[in-house]
Write a protein that holds these residues in place. Structure first.
Motif, PDB file in Angstrom:
ATOM      1  N   GLU A 193      35.404 -11.758-156.637  1.00 33.38           N
ATOM      2  CA  GLU A 193      35.455 -12.794-155.799  1.00 33.38           C
ATOM      3  C   GLU A 193      35.969 -14.016-156.311  1.00 33.38           C
ATOM      4  O   GLU A 193      36.961 -14.690-155.888  1.00 33.38           O
ATOM      5  CB  GLU A 193      34.448 -13.087-154.809  1.00 33.38           C
ATOM      6  N   ILE A 194      35.509 -14.322-157.596  1.00 34.41           N
ATOM      7  CA  ILE A 194      35.722 -15.552-158.247  1.00 34.41           C
ATOM      8  C   ILE A 194      37.346 -15.372-158.899  1.00 34.41           C
ATOM      9  O   ILE A 194      38.206 -16.350-158.630  1.00 34.41           O
ATOM     10  CB  ILE A 194      34.874 -15.823-159.420  1.00 34.41           C
ATOM     11  N   ARG A 195      37.614 -14.164-159.308  1.00 28.61           N
ATOM     12  CA  ARG A 195      39.032 -13.835-159.811  1.00 28.61           C
ATOM     13  C   ARG A 195      39.970 -13.992-158.500  1.00 28.61           C
ATOM     14  O   ARG A 195      41.003 -14.711-158.626  1.00 28.61           O
ATOM     15  CB  ARG A 195      39.073 -12.593-160.276  1.00 28.61           C
ATOM     16  N   ALA A 196      39.326 -13.608-157.223  1.00 26.61           N
ATOM     17  CA  ALA A 196      40.407 -13.664-156.227  1.00 26.61           C
ATOM     18  C   ALA A 196      40.525 -15.365-155.824  1.00 26.61           C
ATOM     19  O   ALA A 196      41.478 -15.601-155.551  1.00 26.61           O
ATOM     20  CB  ALA A 196      39.741 -12.968-154.853  1.00 26.61           C
ATOM     21  N   PHE A 197      39.385 -16.032-156.111  1.00 29.45           N
ATOM     22  CA  PHE A 197      39.520 -17.318-155.499  1.00 29.45           C
ATOM     23  C   PHE A 197      40.331 -18.077-156.525  1.00 29.45           C
ATOM     24  O   PHE A 197      41.171 -19.082-156.139  1.00 29.45           O
ATOM     25  CB  PHE A 197      38.063 -17.943-155.616  1.00 29.45           C
ATOM     26  N   LYS A 198      40.393 -17.786-157.768  1.00 31.45           N
ATOM     27  CA  LYS A 198      41.121 -18.387-158.949  1.00 31.45           C
ATOM     28  C   LYS A 198      42.717 -18.124-158.246  1.00 31.45           C
ATOM     29  O   LYS A 198      43.569 -19.174-158.358  1.00 31.45           O
ATOM     30  CB  LYS A 198      41.061 -18.019-160.176  1.00 31.45           C
ATOM     31  N   THR A 199      42.960 -16.987-158.004  1.00 34.74           N
ATOM     32  CA  THR A 199      44.484 -16.661-157.446  1.00 34.74           C
ATOM     33  C   THR A 199      44.691 -17.549-156.470  1.00 34.74           C
ATOM     34  O   THR A 199      45.955 -17.910-156.278  1.00 34.74           O
ATOM     35  CB  THR A 199      44.460 -15.150-157.020  1.00 34.74           C
ATOM     36  N   LEU A 200      43.815 -17.695-155.360  1.00 36.59           N
ATOM     37  CA  LEU A 200      44.053 -18.438-154.167  1.00 36.59           C
ATOM     38  C   LEU A 200      44.219 -20.083-154.572  1.00 36.59           C
ATOM     39  O   LEU A 200      44.735 -20.743-153.725  1.00 36.59           O
ATOM     40  CB  LEU A 200      42.864 -18.438-153.090  1.00 36.59           C
ATOM     41  N   GLY A 201      44.037 -20.448-155.713  1.00 37.66           N
ATOM     42  CA  GLY A 201      44.154 -21.931-156.005  1.00 37.66           C
ATOM     43  C   GLY A 201      43.080 -22.673-156.241  1.00 37.66           C
ATOM     44  O   GLY A 201      42.997 -23.788-156.341  1.00 37.66           O
ATOM     45  N   ALA A 202      41.809 -22.063-156.194  1.00 32.28           N
ATOM     46  CA  ALA A 202      40.499 -22.878-156.068  1.00 32.28           C
ATOM     47  C   ALA A 202      40.155 -23.356-157.295  1.00 32.28           C
ATOM     48  O   ALA A 202      40.498 -22.706-158.462  1.00 32.28           O
ATOM     49  CB  ALA A 202      39.535 -22.061-155.628  1.00 32.28           C
ATOM     50  N   ASP A 203      39.635 -24.708-157.574  1.00 28.75           N
ATOM     51  CA  ASP A 203      39.099 -25.090-158.822  1.00 28.75           C
ATOM     52  C   ASP A 203      37.485 -25.083-158.863  1.00 28.75           C
ATOM     53  O   ASP A 203      36.950 -25.263-159.946  1.00 28.75           O
ATOM     54  CB  ASP A 203      39.633 -26.273-158.998  1.00 28.75           C
ATOM     55  N   ALA A 204      37.017 -25.108-157.660  1.00 33.77           N
ATOM     56  CA  ALA A 204      35.691 -25.286-157.416  1.00 33.77           C
ATOM     57  C   ALA A 204      35.172 -24.371-156.406  1.00 33.77           C
ATOM     58  O   ALA A 204      35.948 -24.233-155.301  1.00 33.77           O
ATOM     59  CB  ALA A 204      34.823 -26.835-157.380  1.00 33.77           C
ATOM     60  N   VAL A 205      33.968 -23.836-156.118  1.00 35.57           N
ATOM     61  CA  VAL A 205      33.381 -23.040-155.219  1.00 35.57           C
ATOM     62  C   VAL A 205      31.986 -23.469-154.710  1.00 35.57           C
ATOM     63  O   VAL A 205      31.128 -24.187-155.463  1.00 35.57           O
ATOM     64  CB  VAL A 205      33.318 -21.655-155.357  1.00 35.57           C
ATOM     65  N   GLY A 206      31.707 -23.839-153.465  1.00 32.77           N
ATOM     66  CA  GLY A 206      30.361 -23.974-153.115  1.00 32.77           C
ATOM     67  C   GLY A 206      30.255 -23.629-151.365  1.00 32.77           C
ATOM     68  O   GLY A 206      31.191 -22.827-150.949  1.00 32.77           O
ATOM     69  N   MET A 207      29.261 -24.355-150.872  1.00 28.14           N
ATOM     70  CA  MET A 207      28.683 -23.654-149.790  1.00 28.14           C
ATOM     71  C   MET A 207      28.501 -24.685-148.727  1.00 28.14           C
ATOM     72  O   MET A 207      27.725 -24.848-147.720  1.00 28.14           O
ATOM     73  CB  MET A 207      27.285 -22.783-149.813  1.00 28.14           C
ATOM     74  N   SER A 208      29.133 -25.760-148.796  1.00 26.79           N
ATOM     75  CA  SER A 208      28.906 -27.134-147.768  1.00 26.79           C
ATOM     76  C   SER A 208      30.383 -27.741-147.955  1.00 26.79           C
ATOM     77  O   SER A 208      31.303 -27.282-148.199  1.00 26.79           O
ATOM     78  CB  SER A 208      27.838 -27.830-148.375  1.00 26.79           C
ATOM     79  N   THR A 209      30.152 -28.883-147.368  1.00 24.21           N
ATOM     80  CA  THR A 209      31.300 -30.056-147.265  1.00 24.21           C
ATOM     81  C   THR A 209      32.334 -29.939-146.122  1.00 24.21           C
ATOM     82  O   THR A 209      32.956 -30.896-145.575  1.00 24.21           O
ATOM     83  CB  THR A 209      31.803 -30.317-148.784  1.00 24.21           C
ATOM     84  N   VAL A 210      33.035 -28.551-146.267  1.00 27.22           N
ATOM     85  CA  VAL A 210      34.183 -28.442-145.584  1.00 27.22           C
ATOM     86  C   VAL A 210      34.036 -28.768-144.076  1.00 27.22           C
ATOM     87  O   VAL A 210      34.753 -29.136-143.564  1.00 27.22           O
ATOM     88  CB  VAL A 210      34.852 -27.083-145.959  1.00 27.22           C
ATOM     89  N   PRO A 211      32.724 -28.137-143.408  1.00 25.74           N
ATOM     90  CA  PRO A 211      32.675 -28.392-141.860  1.00 25.74           C
ATOM     91  C   PRO A 211      32.435 -29.880-141.933  1.00 25.74           C
ATOM     92  O   PRO A 211      33.115 -30.542-140.738  1.00 25.74           O
ATOM     93  CB  PRO A 211      31.373 -27.835-141.778  1.00 25.74           C
ATOM     94  N   GLU A 212      31.948 -30.973-142.655  1.00 22.92           N
ATOM     95  CA  GLU A 212      31.978 -32.315-142.520  1.00 22.92           C
ATOM     96  C   GLU A 212      33.193 -32.914-142.733  1.00 22.92           C
ATOM     97  O   GLU A 212      33.483 -33.986-141.963  1.00 22.92           O
ATOM     98  CB  GLU A 212      31.083 -32.736-143.772  1.00 22.92           C
ATOM     99  N   VAL A 213      34.178 -32.520-143.569  1.00 23.03           N
ATOM    100  CA  VAL A 213      35.373 -32.930-143.611  1.00 23.03           C
ATOM    101  C   VAL A 213      36.256 -32.867-142.532  1.00 23.03           C
ATOM    102  O   VAL A 213      36.923 -33.628-142.059  1.00 23.03           O
ATOM    103  CB  VAL A 213      36.159 -32.297-144.758  1.00 23.03           C
TER     104      VAL A 213
END
Length: 269
Positions: A193-213
């Motif tokens: 999953e981390i390799r896939a996320f890097k391909t998507l362009g992610a620099d950090a991964v977590g389990m919060s924040t986005v709903p608040e944004v």
């Protein structure tokens, strides 16, 4: 009574509308103790507030003044992985707005996909990728709160981020920048999953924040966000990941983050 009613009643004649909201994530809540003339209320006493149960989240709202700026601080947050409906996650952010705040700064503990941003470092968010499978605006829209369809091209405010950079430079703290990818959790990610996320362009991964944004932009709050990097993501390092490990390394980043945020808040006065 609404949460706003309870907060105003608790503050009494000393109520001052906050200019800025702060959300303090895992292991990062210490800044709330620096708030002066504070009115502190547990989330359980605020109607509609979701109450989390994760270690490192105090679960209280603190209203007062920080570095001369009226603020409202959310010391800890609830999470989707706790079984809390995603719509409930909107309540604290909307309360910040209803109290009078114009901007909000969100913080979290996150894993890094960038080897240059290792444990103990800070990363200002420039954008996000939502892989939580949930959006807090799902369902009927209240037009009084915000529009049905919310553009997120400018979700992370350039001026606020410049302010964070200036504060970091003033404290001689390196502030990385990057894209945050949100997953629902609570399990940590797999190496694939981390390799896939890097391909998507992610620099950090977590389990919060986005709903608040999303909720913040819906109700008109300007947004800035900072991740306290607690680990290199799965498959990138040798340490075994755990929440205890997250809290330990969050404490390392917390001292730097507090200094940066205090200087940033002072500039908002």
């Amino acid at each position: 009574m609404t949460a706003v009613d309870v907060i105003r009643e608790a503050a009494g004649d000393g109520f001052v509308a906050p200019r800025l909201g702060l959300v303090l994530g895992s292991g990062l809540g210490g800044l709330a103790d620096a708030v002066q003339d504070a009115t502190a209320i547990p989330y359980k006493d605020l109607p509609g507030f979701p109450v989390g149960s994760v270690a490192g989240h105090a679960g209280r709202l603190v209203l007062g003044t920080l570095e001369g700026t009226p603020v409202v601080v959310l010391q800890g947050r609830a999470h989707l992985y706790e079984g809390i409906p995603v719509s409930d996650l909107a309540v604290p952010v909307r309360t910040v707005r209803a109290l009078g705040a114009e901007s909000i700064v969100l913080t979290n503990a996150a894993g890094s996909l960038n080897p240059e941003a290792g444990p103990g470092s800070l990363m200002a968010l420039t954008d996000h990728i939502n892989l939580m499978g949930a959006n807090p605006l799902t369902g009927p829209n209240d037009d009084a709160l915000g529009p049905r369809f919310v553009p997120l091209g400018d979700a992370y405010d350039l001026e606020l981020r410049a302010g964070l950079r200036a504060a970091a430079e003033g404290e001689d703290v390196e502030l990385h920048e990057g894209v945050y990818l949100a997953v629902s959790g609570p399990s940590f990610e797999t190496p694939a999953e981390i390799r896939a996320f890097k391909t998507l362009g992610a620099d950090a991964v977590g389990m919060s924040t986005v709903p608040e944004v999303i909720v913040a932009r819906h109700c008109g709050l300007r947004v800035a966000a900072v991740s306290a990097i607690t680990n290199l993501a799965e498959g990138m390092g040798t340490e075994k990941l755990s929440h205890e490990h997250t809290l330990q390394n969050a404490a390392v980043a917390a001292e730097k983050l507090q200094r940066v945020l205090r200087r940033f808040v002072e500039a908002q006065a």
